[in-house]
Design a protein around this motif. Structure first.
Motif, PDB file in Angstrom:
ATOM      1  N   GLY A  83     -22.392   7.387  13.213  1.00  0.00           N
ATOM      2  CA  GLY A  83     -20.959   7.620  13.205  1.00  0.00           C
ATOM      3  C   GLY A  83     -20.506   8.654  14.216  1.00  0.00           C
ATOM      4  N   GLN A  84     -21.431   9.188  15.012  1.00  0.00           N
ATOM      5  CA  GLN A  84     -21.069  10.160  16.045  1.00  0.00           C
ATOM      6  C   GLN A  84     -20.545   9.431  17.276  1.00  0.00           C
ATOM      7  OE1 GLN A  84     -24.054  13.144  16.557  1.00  0.00           O
ATOM      8  NE2 GLN A  84     -23.123  14.064  18.368  1.00  0.00           N
ATOM      9  N   ARG A  85     -19.735  10.122  18.074  1.00  0.00           N
ATOM     10  CA  ARG A  85     -19.217   9.572  19.334  1.00  0.00           C
ATOM     11  C   ARG A  85     -19.755  10.426  20.477  1.00  0.00           C
ATOM     12  NH1 ARG A  85     -14.252   9.631  16.552  1.00  0.00           N
ATOM     13  NH2 ARG A  85     -14.580  11.876  16.560  1.00  0.00           N
ATOM     14  N   VAL A  86     -20.578   9.849  21.342  1.00  0.00           N
ATOM     15  CA  VAL A  86     -21.202  10.603  22.427  1.00  0.00           C
ATOM     16  C   VAL A  86     -20.957   9.904  23.758  1.00  0.00           C
ATOM     17  CG1 VAL A  86     -22.988  11.564  20.934  1.00  0.00           C
ATOM     18  CG2 VAL A  86     -23.425   9.441  22.151  1.00  0.00           C
ATOM     19  N   GLY A  87     -21.021  10.677  24.829  1.00  0.00           N
ATOM     20  CA  GLY A  87     -20.864  10.133  26.165  1.00  0.00           C
ATOM     21  C   GLY A  87     -22.133  10.306  26.973  1.00  0.00           C
ATOM     22  N   ILE A  94     -20.058   1.118  25.111  1.00  0.00           N
ATOM     23  CA  ILE A  94     -19.071   0.678  26.100  1.00  0.00           C
ATOM     24  C   ILE A  94     -19.500   1.207  27.464  1.00  0.00           C
ATOM     25  CG2 ILE A  94     -16.671   0.800  26.853  1.00  0.00           C
ATOM     26  CD1 ILE A  94     -15.817   0.995  23.982  1.00  0.00           C
ATOM     27  N   ASP A  95     -19.806   0.300  28.360  1.00  0.00           N
ATOM     28  CA  ASP A  95     -20.324   0.643  29.680  1.00  0.00           C
ATOM     29  C   ASP A  95     -19.468  -0.079  30.740  1.00  0.00           C
ATOM     30  OD1 ASP A  95     -21.903   1.439  31.803  1.00  0.00           O
ATOM     31  OD2 ASP A  95     -23.485  -0.043  31.432  1.00  0.00           O
ATOM     32  N   SER A  96     -18.538   0.594  31.351  1.00  0.00           N
ATOM     33  CA  SER A  96     -18.306   2.019  31.212  1.00  0.00           C
ATOM     34  C   SER A  96     -16.844   2.276  30.838  1.00  0.00           C
ATOM     35  CB  SER A  96     -18.636   2.728  32.522  1.00  0.00           C
ATOM     36  OG  SER A  96     -17.642   2.447  33.494  1.00  0.00           O
ATOM     37  N   ILE A  97     -16.622   3.397  30.197  1.00  0.00           N
ATOM     38  CA  ILE A  97     -15.262   3.781  29.822  1.00  0.00           C
ATOM     39  C   ILE A  97     -14.453   4.122  31.068  1.00  0.00           C
ATOM     40  CG2 ILE A  97     -15.554   6.275  29.575  1.00  0.00           C
ATOM     41  CD1 ILE A  97     -13.860   3.956  27.007  1.00  0.00           C
ATOM     42  N   THR A  98     -15.126   4.470  32.149  1.00  0.00           N
ATOM     43  CA  THR A  98     -14.435   4.767  33.412  1.00  0.00           C
ATOM     44  C   THR A  98     -13.764   3.519  33.964  1.00  0.00           C
ATOM     45  OG1 THR A  98     -16.093   6.462  33.889  1.00  0.00           O
ATOM     46  CG2 THR A  98     -14.709   5.726  35.722  1.00  0.00           C
ATOM     47  N   ARG A  99     -14.474   2.405  33.945  1.00  0.00           N
ATOM     48  CA  ARG A  99     -13.889   1.168  34.470  1.00  0.00           C
ATOM     49  C   ARG A  99     -12.816   0.638  33.523  1.00  0.00           C
ATOM     50  NH1 ARG A  99     -19.573  -0.061  36.097  1.00  0.00           N
ATOM     51  NH2 ARG A  99     -19.707   0.432  38.313  1.00  0.00           N
ATOM     52  N   TYR A 100     -12.932   0.934  32.244  1.00  0.00           N
ATOM     53  CA  TYR A 100     -11.862   0.612  31.304  1.00  0.00           C
ATOM     54  C   TYR A 100     -10.607   1.399  31.665  1.00  0.00           C
ATOM     55  CZ  TYR A 100      -9.295   0.727  26.849  1.00  0.00           C
ATOM     56  OH  TYR A 100      -8.326   0.654  25.882  1.00  0.00           O
ATOM     57  N   GLY A 139     -20.443   5.466  18.470  1.00  0.00           N
ATOM     58  CA  GLY A 139     -19.925   5.101  19.779  1.00  0.00           C
ATOM     59  C   GLY A 139     -20.670   5.801  20.903  1.00  0.00           C
ATOM     60  N   VAL A 140     -21.198   5.029  21.828  1.00  0.00           N
ATOM     61  CA  VAL A 140     -21.841   5.570  23.026  1.00  0.00           C
ATOM     62  C   VAL A 140     -21.048   5.064  24.226  1.00  0.00           C
ATOM     63  CG1 VAL A 140     -23.933   5.673  24.427  1.00  0.00           C
ATOM     64  CG2 VAL A 140     -24.104   5.636  21.925  1.00  0.00           C
ATOM     65  N   PHE A 141     -20.424   5.989  24.950  1.00  0.00           N
ATOM     66  CA  PHE A 141     -19.551   5.635  26.068  1.00  0.00           C
ATOM     67  C   PHE A 141     -20.165   6.161  27.358  1.00  0.00           C
ATOM     68  CE2 PHE A 141     -17.135   6.497  22.233  1.00  0.00           C
ATOM     69  CZ  PHE A 141     -16.349   5.361  22.101  1.00  0.00           C
ATOM     70  N   THR A 142     -20.437   5.287  28.302  1.00  0.00           N
ATOM     71  CA  THR A 142     -20.924   5.770  29.590  1.00  0.00           C
ATOM     72  C   THR A 142     -19.725   6.144  30.453  1.00  0.00           C
ATOM     73  OG1 THR A 142     -20.977   3.606  30.666  1.00  0.00           O
ATOM     74  CG2 THR A 142     -22.912   4.237  29.415  1.00  0.00           C
ATOM     75  N   VAL A 143     -19.849   7.272  31.129  1.00  0.00           N
ATOM     76  CA  VAL A 143     -18.771   7.808  31.958  1.00  0.00           C
ATOM     77  C   VAL A 143     -19.318   8.019  33.359  1.00  0.00           C
ATOM     78  CG1 VAL A 143     -17.005   9.593  32.185  1.00  0.00           C
ATOM     79  CG2 VAL A 143     -17.890   9.007  29.912  1.00  0.00           C
ATOM     80  N   LEU A 144     -18.743   7.328  34.331  1.00  0.00           N
ATOM     81  CA  LEU A 144     -19.198   7.444  35.716  1.00  0.00           C
ATOM     82  C   LEU A 144     -18.524   8.639  36.370  1.00  0.00           C
ATOM     83  CD1 LEU A 144     -18.976   3.690  36.761  1.00  0.00           C
ATOM     84  CD2 LEU A 144     -20.984   4.945  35.964  1.00  0.00           C
ATOM     85  N   GLY A 171     -20.210  14.929  21.585  1.00  0.00           N
ATOM     86  CA  GLY A 171     -21.393  15.333  22.324  1.00  0.00           C
ATOM     87  C   GLY A 171     -21.468  14.601  23.639  1.00  0.00           C
ATOM     88  N   HIS A 172     -22.250  15.129  24.554  1.00  0.00           N
ATOM     89  CA  HIS A 172     -22.405  14.452  25.835  1.00  0.00           C
ATOM     90  C   HIS A 172     -23.823  14.619  26.354  1.00  0.00           C
ATOM     91  CE1 HIS A 172     -20.470  18.447  26.488  1.00  0.00           C
ATOM     92  NE2 HIS A 172     -21.400  18.579  27.416  1.00  0.00           N
ATOM     93  N   ILE A 173     -24.314  13.550  26.957  1.00  0.00           N
ATOM     94  CA  ILE A 173     -25.642  13.514  27.565  1.00  0.00           C
ATOM     95  C   ILE A 173     -25.439  13.374  29.065  1.00  0.00           C
ATOM     96  CG2 ILE A 173     -27.794  12.212  27.735  1.00  0.00           C
ATOM     97  CD1 ILE A 173     -27.267  11.275  24.838  1.00  0.00           C
TER      98      ILE A 173
END
Length: 434
Positions: free
Chosen positions: A152-156, A248-254, A300-305, A325-327
């Motif tokens: 249930g965590q949301r991380v990038g 979601i890969d990637s939230i940047t393109r979204y 939620g795992v969101f990739t951010v370019l 959180g962010h990786i």
């Protein structure tokens, strides 16, 4: 029966279609004088084989702006624009498990059509959004031990291009412990979509995974719709009490697709031409994930370019403020052959203390401290200007560096159990290496 109730029932039944006529056709946008609809609603433009589906993006008196989901070569002035009865409902159901679909729920894997119920998303009550209490298994040692994520965590995952982001995502998808996974690829190259789908070779992995894809050559509205479809599927399974991993890969393109539609709808550009709708929609997407009272969870795992390794562009800062959180992936580590190229000291899980036991937390704190101490003096050490014995803490950091690097390095084919990762970290500290 009161007049208002009669009108309400007639509106729901829709005996007479709401419609308008196309008045203007431009690059990627269509304008019409109707129908009576709401922003976000879908409409059908034209009739017969040339029918085009579109999304309403702006409304003024006697003026509707639509963003089509497909090329509009067959649309002509005066074509009918008819509002869809389903309004903003999206197709969902267990039949979507193990399938690859587009943003409208149509299969792209060569399989048969998928039938399912339509789900209209409804906002949850704030106090029903719960904090994660159970660690999620990723099978990646450095994440499970030092950056523990909860169900249930949301991380990038923040990264510039070419640092192993896709490999890391594929590894997590093979090794996670959620009942379901929904992968949304937005604006990717077609071959990467095919490669991602092919990576689910294991029948068990494929059966619990749904791939939603909108490639870079598709219109902006379809890229936006892919995210909506993926969220609807994740919410459906969460509502059934299941744990869902949404990537979601990637939230940047979204965000870029939102910017394109926002500019077409007449919204003013702000910093780096980002339009206000981006900063309105991103929090909504993030908040629709999470744990719900009486239901399951969506992790939620969101990739951010990022444009560079400094990860300092506005979209990155917005996402860091929204997430739990962010990786951060490092090009320097990637170029040295270190996988996963996770920069531990620039990464954080804001729920780590709530998910890790005291022994793991102490070992992680010590490990982070020594990594930070080495980074502070990296130039001195690597240039030979530092004399061993001058600083006890730095000497310990230099001695531990190799052991920590070995601990955090892992093959993309290796699956490490969370307990093994935790014990290895604690042993590293107890043995004096850290």
């Amino acid at each position: 029966m009161p007049e208002a109730a009669i009108l309400s029932r007639l509106r729901e039944a829709g005996p007479f279609p709401c419609q308008g006529l196309v008045t203007s056709i431009g690059g990627g946008v269509i304008e019409a004088d109707g129908p009576d609809c709401v922003v976000g609603e879908h409409c059908q433009i034209g009739q017969g084989p040339g029918t085009v589906r579109a999304r309403v993006v702006a409304i003024a008196r006697g003026h509707v702006v639509l963003a089509p989901f497909a090329p509009v070569g067959g649309v002509r002035l005066g074509d009918r624009v008819i509002a869809s009865k389903g309004r903003q409902a999206l197709p969902v159901g267990s039949a979507f498990a193990g399938r690859a679909i587009d943003g409208l729920g149509c299969p792209v894997d060569g399989g048969p059509p998928i039938s399912g119920a339509n789900l209209a998303s409804s906002p949850s009550t704030v106090l029903d959004r719960l904090s994660p209490t159970r660690p999620l298994r990723t099978g990646v040692r450095v994440i499970d031990a030092l950056l523990t994520i909860g169900h249930g965590q949301r991380v990038g995952v923040f990264a510039a291009s070419g640092v192993g982001k896709t490999r890391l995502i594929e590894q997590i998808l093979r090794q996670h412990d959620c009942a379901r996974a929904v992968v949304c690829l937005v604006g990717e190259r077609g071959r990467e979509v095919e490669a991602m789908w092919r990576s689910f070779a294991d029948p068990i992995v494929r059966q619990r995974t749904t791939l939603v894809a909108a490639t870079s050559d598709e219109l902006a509205s379809m890229r936006i719709q892919a995210v909506e479809q993926a969220l609807a599927l994740a919410e459906f399974w969460r509502g059934a009490g299941e744990d869902v991993l949404l990537i979601i890969d990637s939230i940047t393109r979204y965000a870029m697709a939102l910017r394109e539609v926002g500019l077409m709808a007449g919204e003013p550009p702000t910093l780096r031409a980002y339009t206000p709708n981006i900063f309105r929609e991103l929090p909504s997407v993030v908040e629709r994930c999470g744990a719900q009272r009486g239901q399951g969870t969506i992790t939620g795992v969101f990739t951010v370019l990022s444009e560079n390794d400094e990860v300092d562009d506005p979209l990155v800062e917005v996402m860091k403020s929204l997430l739990d959180g962010h990786i951060v992936l490092s090009r320097r580590l990637a170029q040295s052959g270190h996988f996963p190229a996770i920069d531990v000291n620039r990464s954080i899980s804001r729920l780590f203390d709530a998910l890790a036991d005291d022994g793991q937390a102490m070992a992680a704190t010590r490990c982070r401290g020594l990594l930070a101490r080495y980074e502070e003096s990296r130039i001195l050490v690597e240039s030979g200007m530092y004399k061993p014995g001058s600083d006890r803490e730095l000497d310990a950091a230099i001695a531990a560096r190799s052991a920590i690097a070995t601990f955090s390095r892992q093959s993309s084919a290796e699956d490490c159990l969370p307990r093994q990762a935790r014990d290895a970290l604690v042993a590293l500290a107890a043995n004096g290496a850290v």
